[in-house]
Scaffold this motif. Structure first.
Motif, short mmCIF file in Angstrom:
data_model
loop_
_atom_site.label_atom_id
_atom_site.label_comp_id
_atom_site.label_asym_id
_atom_site.label_seq_id
_atom_site.Cartn_x
_atom_site.Cartn_y
_atom_site.Cartn_z
N ARG D 97 31.31 6.33 36.95
CA ARG D 97 30.19 5.48 36.54
C ARG D 97 29.88 4.41 37.59
NH1 ARG D 97 31.90 1.27 32.35
NH2 ARG D 97 32.74 0.54 34.34
N ASP D 98 30.90 3.74 38.09
CA ASP D 98 30.67 2.69 39.09
C ASP D 98 30.08 3.28 40.37
OD1 ASP D 98 31.78 0.98 37.26
OD2 ASP D 98 33.43 0.30 38.52
N ILE D 99 30.54 4.45 40.77
CA ILE D 99 29.95 5.11 41.95
C ILE D 99 28.46 5.36 41.69
CG2 ILE D 99 29.92 7.27 43.28
CD1 ILE D 99 32.99 7.32 42.98
N GLY D 100 28.16 5.93 40.53
CA GLY D 100 26.77 6.20 40.22
C GLY D 100 25.93 4.92 40.16
N GLU D 101 26.45 3.90 39.53
CA GLU D 101 25.70 2.64 39.44
C GLU D 101 25.46 2.05 40.83
OE1 GLU D 101 24.34 1.13 36.85
OE2 GLU D 101 25.06 2.44 35.27
N SER D 102 26.47 2.18 41.71
CA SER D 102 26.30 1.67 43.07
C SER D 102 25.18 2.43 43.78
CB SER D 102 27.61 1.85 43.86
OG SER D 102 28.65 1.07 43.33
N LEU D 103 25.14 3.73 43.59
CA LEU D 103 24.12 4.53 44.27
C LEU D 103 22.72 4.19 43.74
CD1 LEU D 103 26.14 7.84 44.48
CD2 LEU D 103 25.50 6.35 46.38
N PHE D 108 19.00 5.07 45.35
CA PHE D 108 18.86 6.51 45.10
C PHE D 108 18.26 6.79 43.73
CE2 PHE D 108 22.07 6.56 48.47
CZ PHE D 108 21.53 7.54 49.30
N GLY D 109 17.34 7.72 43.68
CA GLY D 109 16.73 8.16 42.44
C GLY D 109 17.10 9.59 42.10
N LYS D 110 17.91 10.21 42.98
CA LYS D 110 18.37 11.60 42.74
C LYS D 110 19.84 11.65 43.10
CE LYS D 110 13.90 13.65 44.01
NZ LYS D 110 13.30 12.65 44.95
N ILE D 111 20.69 11.74 42.09
CA ILE D 111 22.14 11.71 42.29
C ILE D 111 22.74 13.00 41.74
CG2 ILE D 111 24.27 10.46 41.75
CD1 ILE D 111 22.54 7.94 41.38
N VAL D 112 23.47 13.70 42.60
CA VAL D 112 24.04 15.00 42.22
C VAL D 112 25.56 14.93 42.32
CG1 VAL D 112 24.11 17.46 42.73
CG2 VAL D 112 22.01 16.15 43.19
N PHE D 113 26.25 15.22 41.22
CA PHE D 113 27.71 15.30 41.22
C PHE D 113 28.11 16.77 41.38
CE2 PHE D 113 26.74 11.46 38.84
CZ PHE D 113 27.55 10.53 39.48
N LEU D 131 23.89 7.95 33.24
CA LEU D 131 23.10 7.33 34.31
C LEU D 131 21.61 7.61 34.12
CD1 LEU D 131 25.34 8.13 37.40
CD2 LEU D 131 24.79 5.83 36.54
N ALA D 132 21.30 8.84 33.73
CA ALA D 132 19.88 9.18 33.53
C ALA D 132 19.32 8.53 32.27
CB ALA D 132 19.70 10.70 33.48
N VAL D 133 20.19 8.21 31.31
CA VAL D 133 19.73 7.46 30.14
C VAL D 133 19.38 6.03 30.54
CG1 VAL D 133 20.42 6.47 27.91
CG2 VAL D 133 21.01 8.85 28.46
N ARG D 134 20.25 5.44 31.35
CA ARG D 134 20.17 4.02 31.62
C ARG D 134 19.15 3.65 32.69
NH1 ARG D 134 25.44 3.18 32.90
NH2 ARG D 134 26.02 3.53 30.75
N HIS D 135 18.93 4.54 33.66
CA HIS D 135 18.07 4.21 34.78
C HIS D 135 16.94 5.24 34.94
CE1 HIS D 135 21.04 1.25 36.00
NE2 HIS D 135 21.98 2.16 35.88
N THR E 84 26.08 0.38 49.70
CA THR E 84 27.45 0.07 49.26
C THR E 84 27.83 0.89 48.04
OG1 THR E 84 27.18 -2.19 50.07
CG2 THR E 84 28.90 -1.83 48.42
N ILE E 85 29.06 1.41 48.04
CA ILE E 85 29.61 2.04 46.84
C ILE E 85 30.81 1.20 46.43
CG2 ILE E 85 30.57 4.11 45.80
CD1 ILE E 85 29.25 5.78 47.90
N SER E 86 30.73 0.61 45.25
CA SER E 86 31.75 -0.35 44.84
C SER E 86 32.31 -0.02 43.47
CB SER E 86 31.15 -1.76 44.81
OG SER E 86 32.06 -2.68 44.25
#
Lengths: 260, 260, 260, 260, 260, 260
Positions: D97-103, D108-113, D131-135, E84-86
């Protein structure tokens, strides 16, 4: 013991007292706004005085020590008025739990929480319950106004306002007795709006409105009838009730242990 | 409304009801051991019945819906007896908070928590307080026995044992009324040890011993005087008290809103 | 057993059943918006029906009880549509974990999670895994649509829309079968926008867009072909598949235990 | 871009790429026991190779960068075998979650895990959803074996054992291709016990036994048919499938944006 | 050992090394903005190089392995600059704790944390302390600049700027030595505002201003005197100091064990 | 102001002071074992005295108030010796954070943490950093021994033992000065084992052994040279250094604000 304060002793002195069956009292208070006329330490002044006096008296009859007063409590509903230092409910739960767990590790089998701020009650009760579930110990927990309800009624304390209320006549009288120089008498009003819903339900039923969880403008009633003399009487009465409860409760625990 | 159940409605139906000032009741219960003779769902059977009946009656006078019963509560002190599903205090706090936050997002400005299990009380009270601090809404919270104390006393419910007690005469009578086939009458004893410390303090003061937080062997008193008839009377009396409190409380909120 | 419900039994009845190798099924559902035409309890109506029917059938062949339905799930993606009660992912993780830990303490060595809401899947899977890591027990976990995929395909359930979808033809047919009076047929549209990305990846690959995690306007497809008759057929087919899986899984656990 | 690695760039270079619509891939792996013959970094070697190759290829067609590989995952079920560094599920959830929030904060508007360890799947899926719910962004998430299932079947990868299995023929072949000197061929057995329950349910249904969540003795099958040549073929096939999915997914996001 | 990397080994190889008294080094770094001219992986490039070189040298004298570099750290104060990734402090605390707990379960009795990013220091120190409280092991923890302070002073490293500073002359020289192609020399300015409060207190005293926790515009000094040659010298000097400390510390642990 | 204590004031008095640019000092201490001869409140006695004296002096030059002393800290490493009340690191982090957040809400833009117990340092530093990241404020943080290092060296305080050490000559002298009746001189030994690893690394490098994180038997050195006179000198010297730092730091903040 050389002092009623647990923290005046060395680790071995504390350990021996605890393991020989002595009880420890943890007093919980707050630093939060108390209207335009009282210092933000009001709950800590009152609880500190009551805790010290009542433990000192109880110590004549039962083995009991007093832990350091926790001067910060759960006061989220006061933050918006300013002058408040509050722990969130989750933080407060963990703090009281960690204190209790430490006391268990220190050897205590009888832990008593004594509370002087309404906002601390739910988490105090939860922790007191949890500690006794988890460990082979006794716990007890009460707010001073629950313990002194009948004796305060007997001296008609409610003549100055609801007991305990918040920053109203009752608490103002107490601070007048303890730290008169800190009371801003120039900021005490003559009247205060009534909120009919606040005491609408029976005891135990809560009704709350955003921004008015503790009366209007952060206090419950105009303290215009408060005097230092009344405050001294209230505090003395409370200390008597609390010390009586401490003695009865610790003795009940001692008798209970004999049945194990 | 087509039903007193919030969850029978569509999202728009719920939203319109909430935004037009309707209240919602969240009933909290438990699934936990109730001695050797009662089903573990005892608190949920009782709270489910009381909540449904009292909301149905209150709905004649004020706009109110009932959310799904939460059948699992905070029952850590019962886990060691078996047959119990419990949420830890921290988990339970978050659950009740998330339910409340969801109802705020769903548009409700009047949220009432109604409780049927003692172990849920601290966290329910904390959340009811926190929600009203955080959002411009009203909240209320009470356990059914607080609301019905006087009316149960008037019909002398305590003749079967302490009210509400735990798995004693009072709850046994209620389950005999609701689900008689689930009561193991062959496991009801004639006597039960007394613990003098349990009711040593005044109302609001807690004393607990490890393993005996809810009486001996997980129940408070021998239910030998319980009957289905008494149970029906108790439940009817409770539903009356609760519906009365709901109506008075929601109306007080409505009046309060006019003063904003 | 006198009932398939775990919670109809006393603590000793539950304990004996669990310790003699009986399994327990925990059914997980939700209370969340289901478009403009279905009640917010749709997932709980469906899961409740499927769980009760499939456990009842499985109980003829293997020892199994059903725990109380958890009617609130992880529905954060539906909160913005209203009518939703959701637990945050962290809260939900702790709830399912606490339920599982309680069942372990209650003596169960075979715990099966049965799910009826997509948003619950990750945390259910995590907890089912964790419990088997931590304790010497068996766990199993599945959503009903995974168990019934082949049999639903065999009866061409996808003719009404994607299976299960959300608040589309499939779920609408199911609610028409179970609670027809709660379906707002006047709010069922004739068409629904297609989102080509939703099913772009292979099974197991997720793609989500803010605000459209469950189709457009909170549902996946126009349910205009749904009928109560189809719903009854789907539910019957699902209950068959689920009960078959329960029997095979619990028997595989029993055989596995013999190899220890 | 001067490199496919996000972290080779300066803050302004990353920011411009992100805000102009570029995607970022976060590859998730593990450091955990892989039987008596494979290095504990097996999942990280494989995921690192697949991620780098597939992003490199995809970058020819769509704007995409690769974040640093997360070499530690959720491997609680492997801790008891030794050689494992694991984050608890709650910690792992917060990390992803923190990685995604940082991105998101990085623009970034397109994040792929992209995942290479089974134990990471539930929390990855949960976070991708949250992440897609929140942002106001797009997210996608998949494990490499889901993306390459059909193409691996086409080359009959299962001839060496279940795909992906754990520390069996499939992963052994891959490590033979990538880091042959680290494979302890002297510790590869000829046979391995079968557990009939492991694949008892349909896809999506989990059954787990304490101590045997990933086959017997911490691996699923004897890798006696693995060769470096097969490993190279499997890895190449996987990289092809993953890069194809990346391109299709990112393009679908781009098309979707045009419809906003 | 066949490699200094813990993760190149099998579970049995790791387990035997650990249980025979070998130490493990966990290197902590970051992915965060480093001004307009350095790659966001600067701390990871430097820490990765220093850790690998110093462990390789130390391994000639004492048994020691290197765990995978943790390339993401606690960089909340850099998020607003982008790139940054935090991990939040709470998440980071749990990550480092879980890594340490895993290594204890893997058999290690000597765990050394080696840090290359200032923001990681408090949580690293806390966890190093906690692990040694909780388990019968040794821990050690240091940032590379603390270990190399005297030797860097001896070669007058501060001539390029404060050591280590952030994205100033010192770090720029290091990246010029390691990855010259990634340094944006066109973005290096000639001057940089001074903030007199930053070094106002004695060592150990912190003063911070919102938005300027790491110098102005996210870096501490203009790196106009940095060269690749200086960077090579600094890195070599640091690796010497760190390997010396590793050898002395692990030998002190070995001697200490003999006194048990 | 009528008092240096923040909590002696009313909410309006606190708010006006804070909003006009006044600073607040939060003093952090502990209640933990201090060997066989010192009271468990040693850190709180010392920090309380130093905080009160240094704030009183600083208040002559800069506007500054003192919040209530936090008498419980992070002392997990002392719990096993008994006589200790400790908050876990996670709890302590939340407590210091909540205090800081409350002070921000109370209007303060300059918050200074002053510490008197080594175990509190990491979390204090983390929170001081986080608060300045999150809010447009200044923070500062230091332990008294960092501030007084040079002046204590100038009076050769280390002649009685390491400074500050734990329950050794330095702290014993301080308690002899403050509360001589609480020092158990009969329990002061003549010698104390040396641990060569404890100060093996350079400043900032930690090495810890299970059970010996604070010297042997919970203290660092035999306090046989301590006297009350030395204690008075040390405390006076510390108060001078701390008040000097407070004035310089708060003035630097004031100058910094003018540059905004």
């Amino acid at each position: 013991m050389k002092s009623i304060w647990m923290h005046d002793h060395t680790r071995e002195e504390v350990g021996e007292f605890a393991r020989s069956g002595g009880a420890v009292v943890v007093a919980l208070a707050a630093t939060e706004q108390h209207g335009p006329h009282l210092p933000v330490y009001t709950d800590s002044f009152i609880m500190g005085d009551v805790a010290e006096r009542s433990v000192r008296r109880a110590a004549d009859d039962v083995p009991v020590l007093l832990a350091p007063l926790l001067p910060i409590g759960c006061s989220e509903h006061h933050l918006s008025f300013g002058g408040t230092i509050s722990l969130s409910p989750m933080t407060y739960f963990q703090v009281v739990r960690d204190i209790g767990e430490s006391l268990v590790k220190a050897g205590f089998g009888k832990i008593v929480f004594l509370n002087g701020h309404g906002g601390n009650e739910p988490m105090m009760q939860q922790v007191a319950n949890d500690l006794a579930v988890r460990h082979p110990i006794w716990t007890a927990a009460a707010s001073y106004w629950s313990l002194a309800r009948e004796s305060l009624a007997a001296i008609r304390a409610s003549e100055v306002g609801p007991v305990p209320g918040h920053a109203g006549g009752f608490e103002t009288a107490a601070v007048m007795a303890l730290r008169p120089e800190l009371v801003r008498e120039d900021r005490i009003g003559d009247s205060h709006p009534e909120r009919d819903w606040i005491f609408a339900g029976p005891p135990g039923a809560f009704v709350g409105r955003h921004g008015e969880l503790t009366g209007c403008d952060g206090y419950t009633d105009a303290p215009k009838l408060a005097t230092a003399g009344k405050g001294r009487l209230y505090l003395e009465t409370i200390a008597d009730s609390v010390s009586g409860w401490l003695v009865r409760t610790i003795r009940a625990m001692e008798r209970g242990e004999e049945t194990l």
